[in-house]
Design a protein around this motif. Structure first.
Motif, PDB file in Angstrom:
ATOM      1  N   THR A 223       0.788  -1.244   0.000  1.00 42.57           N
ATOM      2  CA  THR A 223       0.000   0.000   0.000  1.00 42.57           C
ATOM      3  C   THR A 223       0.814   1.285   0.000  1.00 42.57           C
ATOM      4  O   THR A 223       0.314   2.329  -0.405  1.00 42.57           O
ATOM      5  N   GLU A 241     -15.982  -5.635  -0.569  1.00 40.44           N
ATOM      6  CA  GLU A 241     -16.214  -6.125  -1.926  1.00 40.44           C
ATOM      7  C   GLU A 241     -15.342  -7.350  -2.197  1.00 40.44           C
ATOM      8  O   GLU A 241     -14.117  -7.285  -2.063  1.00 40.44           O
ATOM      9  N   ASP A 243     -14.478  -9.000  -4.971  1.00 44.45           N
ATOM     10  CA  ASP A 243     -13.542  -8.975  -6.090  1.00 44.45           C
ATOM     11  C   ASP A 243     -12.648  -7.737  -6.116  1.00 44.45           C
ATOM     12  O   ASP A 243     -11.790  -7.618  -6.994  1.00 44.45           O
ATOM     13  N   ASN A 244     -12.863  -6.810  -5.215  1.00 35.91           N
ATOM     14  CA  ASN A 244     -12.039  -5.600  -5.181  1.00 35.91           C
ATOM     15  C   ASN A 244     -11.650  -5.272  -3.745  1.00 35.91           C
ATOM     16  O   ASN A 244     -12.107  -4.280  -3.163  1.00 35.91           O
ATOM     17  N   PRO A 245     -10.768  -6.092  -3.131  1.00 35.92           N
ATOM     18  CA  PRO A 245     -10.387  -5.863  -1.737  1.00 35.92           C
ATOM     19  C   PRO A 245      -9.599  -4.573  -1.578  1.00 35.92           C
ATOM     20  O   PRO A 245      -8.757  -4.243  -2.412  1.00 35.92           O
ATOM     21  N   THR A 246      -9.880  -3.844  -0.541  1.00 37.25           N
ATOM     22  CA  THR A 246      -9.207  -2.567  -0.283  1.00 37.25           C
ATOM     23  C   THR A 246      -8.919  -2.405   1.196  1.00 37.25           C
ATOM     24  O   THR A 246      -9.508  -3.069   2.048  1.00 37.25           O
ATOM     25  N   SER A 248      -8.733   1.055   3.679  1.00 40.06           N
ATOM     26  CA  SER A 248      -9.031   2.483   3.636  1.00 40.06           C
ATOM     27  C   SER A 248      -8.303   3.254   4.726  1.00 40.06           C
ATOM     28  O   SER A 248      -8.214   2.810   5.875  1.00 40.06           O
ATOM     29  N   SER A 274      -6.297  -0.402  -3.142  1.00 37.30           N
ATOM     30  CA  SER A 274      -6.496  -1.811  -3.480  1.00 37.30           C
ATOM     31  C   SER A 274      -5.381  -2.672  -2.905  1.00 37.30           C
ATOM     32  O   SER A 274      -4.214  -2.278  -2.897  1.00 37.30           O
ATOM     33  N   THR A 276      -4.214  -7.125  -2.476  1.00 40.77           N
ATOM     34  CA  THR A 276      -4.463  -8.441  -3.057  1.00 40.77           C
ATOM     35  C   THR A 276      -5.500  -9.192  -2.230  1.00 40.77           C
ATOM     36  O   THR A 276      -5.670  -8.936  -1.026  1.00 40.77           O
ATOM     37  N   LYS A 277      -6.189 -10.120  -2.860  1.00 43.88           N
ATOM     38  CA  LYS A 277      -7.165 -10.945  -2.141  1.00 43.88           C
ATOM     39  C   LYS A 277      -6.473 -11.763  -1.055  1.00 43.88           C
ATOM     40  O   LYS A 277      -7.043 -12.009   0.017  1.00 43.88           O
ATOM     41  N   ARG A 280      -6.003  -9.617   1.980  1.00 42.37           N
ATOM     42  CA  ARG A 280      -7.313  -9.426   2.626  1.00 42.37           C
ATOM     43  C   ARG A 280      -7.697 -10.651   3.436  1.00 42.37           C
ATOM     44  O   ARG A 280      -8.143 -10.545   4.589  1.00 42.37           O
TER      45      ARG A 280
END
Length: 447
Positions: A223, A241, A243-246, A248, A274, A276-277, A280
C-alpha cells in the motif's frame, strides 16, 4: 521541563509543556489553545512544544526571558537571533542546560557527550526555527498589544520573525545524510521474504507474532501507507467487496476509541487503496483467530494488537504503537544488516511510488505502441483520439500519485521521483561505461 500529553474524555489529546514544578507553562498553553489547537494534530503540536522547549533551554543557559524582554520593549536583536539560530542547529541531547555566566559564548557550550556539537538535519532545523519564530511572534504580540507602543513593537516583531526564518545558522556544521534513495528492488523483496512466517531466517519465535509482523510488512509493501496510517487501521477499514479488496485510510483525529495517548493520525487525505485478495484473507484470519484470542482487543476496533504472554504496560490485545513497528524492522534488519541497513518502514512508501513509476512507464509504452499500430494501419484519426484519451501526461501522473498517496497537493508527489531518477541515472551510467574505449586491463600492481 517536559512535554506531556493528556487525553480528555472527549477523546482530544492536549499537549502541555510542564515547568519543573509540574505546572503547565502559561504562555505556551495559551499559544497551543489560541494558535494550534484547531488546526494541528496532537503529534504536530507535540513537535512544536519540543522545539519551544529547546528555546527555553537557550533562555536558561543565557539567563534570559525573551517574552518578558519583549513586554518591556526589547525585541531580540540581530546578535540574539544569530546565537539562537546556532543553538537551534544542535541536537537537544548535545546541550547541557546548566546556566553559566550572564553572557555565553555559543562556541563554549557544555555538551553532554562530545565536543563535536552534533547537529540536526536541515529539514529539522528549518522546522524548529519556524516553530520558535511563530511562538515568539504570536505571543510577543499578545503581550504588547495593549501597550501605547504596540504598533512599533509589532513592526519589530515582524522583522524578528523574518530574520529568524531567513538564511542559515551561523557556524552550523555541514551534516551529510546517508542517501537511501538508491535501494535496489530486490532488497525490498528480500526483506519481505525474511518476514514471512515460514522463512528460515525469520527472527521471531512466537508463531502469532511472526504472523502479525509479516502482515505489517506486507501491508506497507502493498500500500505504501505511512506508519501512522497503518497503526490507525480498524477492522471496518477492510473493504467488503469480494472482487475488489481494499484498505481504507480514514482521518479520525481525537478518537475516543483509541486508548493510546499518542494517537496515530493520518497525515494525508483519506483514500481506499487496493490490496491483493491474499492479503485481505490473511488479515481476516488474523482478526478472527489471533486477535480475537485476546480480551483487551474486544474493547477497541484497531487491527494490529500486541501479543504478550504476561500482562504489563503493553498487555496482550492493546493496539500496537510506533515503537513496535520500529522494533520489528530492526529485528529483521539484524538478520542481514549489510544488505538491509537502509530499509525503514517509510522506505516502503518510496518503494511503492517507484513501482508506480515503472507501471506508468509501461502504460505509456503500451499506448505508444498502440498509437503506432493504428497509424501504420492508416487510422490516423483513431490513433490521435486513442492517444488523447489514454496518454498519461506528467500532470496526469502527479494526479494519479496524489490519489494513491492521499496528497492534497500535486507537488507532494515530486519527492518520490528521486528514487526513479537515481535508478535511471545508474542505468545510463552503466551504458556509458560499456561504451568506454579505455578500460582497466591486465594485472597491474605498479611493479
Amino acid at each position: 521541563m517536559k512535554v506531556t500529553v493528556k487525553k480528555f474524555k472527549s477523546g482530544e489529546r492536549y499537549v502541555f509543556l510542564l515547568e519543573e514544578d509540574g505546572v503547565p507553562d502559561f504562555w505556551v498553553t495559551h499559544f497551543v489553545t489560541q494558535k494550534l489547537r484547531m488546526t494541528k494534530a496532537a503529534t504536530s503540536i507535540e513537535q512544536y512544544l519540543k522545539d519551544i522547549k529547546h528555546l527555553k533551554r537557550w533562555e536558561k543557559i543565557n539567563d534570559r526571558d525573551l517574552l518578558d524582554e519583549i513586554y518591556n520593549g526589547k525585541v531580540p536583536n540581530r546578535d540574539d537571533i544569530n546565537k539562537l539560530k546556532e543553538h537551534c542547529s544542535y541536537q537537544a541531547k548535545a546541550v547541557n542546560d546548566a546556566p553559566v555566566n550572564n553572557v555565553v559564548d555559543m562556541g563554549q557550550f557544555h555538551l553532554s557527550k562530545t565536543q563535536d556539537k552534533p547537529t540536526i538535519s536541515k529539514s529539522q532545523y528549518i522546522s524548529r526555527i519556524a516553530h520558535i519564530a511563530e511562538f515568539l511572534h504570536f505571543i510577543g504580540k499578545e503581550r504588547v498589544k495593549h501597550k501605547p507602543t504596540a504598533a512599533e513593537l509589532f513592526d519589530e516583531l515582524d522583522e524578528m520573525k523574518t530574520r529568524l526564518k531567513s538564511g542559515k545558522p551561523k557556524g552550523k556544521s555541514k551534516k551529510v545524510s546517508l542517501d537511501k534513495s538508491g535501494i535496489a528492488d530486490d532488497v525490498f523483496e528480500d526483506f519481505v521474504e525474511v518476514a514471512k512466517p515460514d522463512s528460515n531466517y525469520n527472527p521471531f519465535k512466537n508463531p502469532v507474532v511472526k504472523f502479525r509482523n509479516y502482515l505489517i510488512v506486507q501491508v506497507l509493501y502493498e500500500t505504501g501507507f505511512r506508519c501512522a496510517e497503518l497503526l490507525a487501521l480498524r477492522i471496518s477499514d477492510i473493504g467488503t467487496e469480494t472482487d475488489n479488496p481494499t484498505l481504507s485510510v480514514v482521518r479520525r483525529h481525537d478518537s475516543k476509541d483509541d486508548p493510546r495517548l499518542k494517537e496515530p493520525t493520518a497525515k494525508t487525505l483519506g483514500r481506499a487503496v487496493s490490496i491483493t485478495k491474499e492479503l485481505r484473507d490473511l488479515l481476516n484470519t488474523y482478526i478472527k483467530v489471533h486477535r480475537a484470542d485476546t480480551k483487551v482487543a474486544k474493547t477497541h476496533p484497531f487491527i494490529f494488537v500486541s501479543h504478550k504472554d504476561k500482562e504489563g504496560h503493553y498487555q496482550s490485545g492493546q493496539p500496537i504503537i510506533q515503537q513496535t513497528i520500529n522494533d520489528i524492522f530492526n529485528s529483521i534488519k539484524a538478520v542481514n544488516l549489510e544488505r538491509f541497513w537502509a530499509i525503514t518502514p517509510h522506505s516502503y512508501r518510496h518503494y511503492f511510488n517507484d513501482q508506480l513509476s515503472d507501471t506508468i512507464d509501461e502504460e505509456r509504452e503500451a499506448v505508444k505502441q498502440e498509437v503506432k499500430r493504428l497509424e501504420q494501419a492508416g487510422l490516423h484519426e483513431e490513433a490521435k483520439q486513442y492517444a488523447n484519451e489514454n496518454t498519461i501526461t506528467d500532470q496526469r501522473e502527479l494526479e494519479l500519485r496524489a490519489e494513491l498517496n492521499g496528497h492534497s497537493s500535486l507537488k507532494s508527489g515530486e519527492i518520490y521521483l528521486k528514487r526513479t531518477a537515481r535508478k535511471q541515472a545508474q542505468k545510463i551510467r552503466k551504458k556509458m561505461q560499456a561504451k568506454m574505449k579505455h578500460k582497466v586491463e591486465g594485472d597491474h600492481h605498479g611493479s
